[in-house]
Scaffold this active site. Structure first.
Site, PDB file in Angstrom:
ATOM      1  N   ASP A  93      -9.992  -2.250  -3.137  1.00  0.00           N
ATOM      2  CA  ASP A  93      -9.627  -2.369  -1.459  1.00  0.00           C
ATOM      3  C   ASP A  93      -9.857  -1.436  -0.712  1.00  0.00           C
ATOM      4  O   ASP A  93      -9.724   0.319  -0.989  1.00  0.00           O
ATOM      5  CB  ASP A  93      -8.405  -2.975  -0.923  1.00  0.00           C
ATOM      6  CG  ASP A  93      -8.372  -4.836  -1.645  1.00  0.00           C
ATOM      7  OD1 ASP A  93      -9.537  -5.277  -2.238  1.00  0.00           O
ATOM      8  OD2 ASP A  93      -7.392  -5.003  -1.542  1.00  0.00           O
TER       9      ASP A  93
HETATM   10  N1  URA Z   1      -5.654  -5.663  -6.622  1.00  0.00           N
HETATM   11  C1  URA Z   1      -5.736  -5.750  -4.895  1.00  0.00           C
HETATM   12  O1  URA Z   1      -4.904  -6.386  -4.833  1.00  0.00           O
HETATM   13  N2  URA Z   1      -5.779  -4.516  -4.780  1.00  0.00           N
HETATM   14  C2  URA Z   1      -7.034  -3.442  -5.837  1.00  0.00           C
HETATM   15  O2  URA Z   1      -7.758  -3.137  -4.576  1.00  0.00           O
HETATM   16  C3  URA Z   1      -7.050  -3.490  -6.736  1.00  0.00           C
HETATM   17  C4  URA Z   1      -6.215  -4.543  -7.374  1.00  0.00           C
END
Ligand code: URA
Length: 240
Positions: free
Chosen positions: A107
């Site tokens: 993310d």
């Molecule tokens: N899980 C999440 O919630 N975000 C990420 O970036 C990776 C795994």
């Protein structure tokens, strides 16, 4: 014998300049193949076996590039984005010339281990849902994380869209108003770690990936820094 390629393509792929710049360098006599200066930018060479010298420097040809990055928050793990900086913008021209892409997504606000490569097969192997390559995250959680959460994650939890996750291994590093944990998961659903904690009524306030398969984040890399994977690290990535 390897595959033949135009010399200007070989050199520009390696970041020695645009095709036009390479053409000028050829005309100036700065390019030699197996000891012979070549003036034509269309000359076919076998980059894996011919000795190519550019401006006095012997080039090291390779088809693939493998980078490890400590991804900072605020940038997108994609090759392009309309609004935001991507992880590719953090690379230099030499690496960008290989057309690399991030292996999977973190993310925008997640930090940590990201592999960047142009090797589609490796990427596929690491991301294929069938392979269940484990990924470990360190997170800070708003809320007291308990043994019940460990048990729930071990069983698999139901996400907001009804999906039941595979078992995950939760390790509590600190249980407090803001808890600290490591969580290993074996799949990669959208926002998976955040949604797993939501399913037990808690909120991830900081997330960092620290391991993928057997490859660990190099903590000496500052946020936004990257380097080439060593041969040993690449082997680790290949083993489950
Ligand atoms: N899980 C999440 O919630 N975000 C990420 O970036 C990776 C795994």
């Amino acid at each position: 014998m390897g595959k033949k390629m135009r010399i200007d393509k070989v050199l520009s792929n390696l970041g020695y300049g645009s095709r036009t710049e390479i053409n000028i360098s050829c005309k100036k006599g700065l390019v030699a193949v197996n000891g012979n200066v070549i003036k034509k930018n269309s000359t076919q060479v076998d980059p894996e076996n011919d000795e190519i010298v550019f401006n006095g420097e012997k080039i090291n040809y390779r088809k693939f590039i493998y980078l490890i990055m400590n991804k900072p928050a605020g940038c997108i793990s994609a090759t392009t984005d309309k609004w935001d900086q991507t992880v590719i913008h953090l690379l230099d021209r030499e690496q960008i010339a290989f057309d690399p892409f991030p292996v999977g997504r973190l993310d925008k606000d997640t930090e940590g281990l990201l592999v960047i490569t142009n090797d589609g097969k490796l990427s596929h192997r690491l991301l294929s849902p069938k392979k269940h390559v484990p990924k470990t995250y360190y997170a800070k959680i708003d809320g007291v994380v308990t043994n019940d959460d460990i048990e729930a994650f071990k069983e698999g939890v139901v996400l907001d869209d009804g999906y039941e996750t595979m078992p995950g291994e939760l390790e509590i590093l600190k249980s407090d108003d803001i808890s600290e944990i490591n969580l290993t998961i074996h799949e990669g659903k959208f926002h998976q770690v955040k949604r797993m904690f939501e399913s037990v009524g808690k909120k991830v306030v900081y997330l960092k990936r620290i391991q993928m398969g057997k490859l660990r984040l190099d903590e000496e890399l500052e946020l936004g820094e990257f380097r080439e994977l060593t041969k040993e690290e690449l082997e680790l990535l290949e083993t489950k």
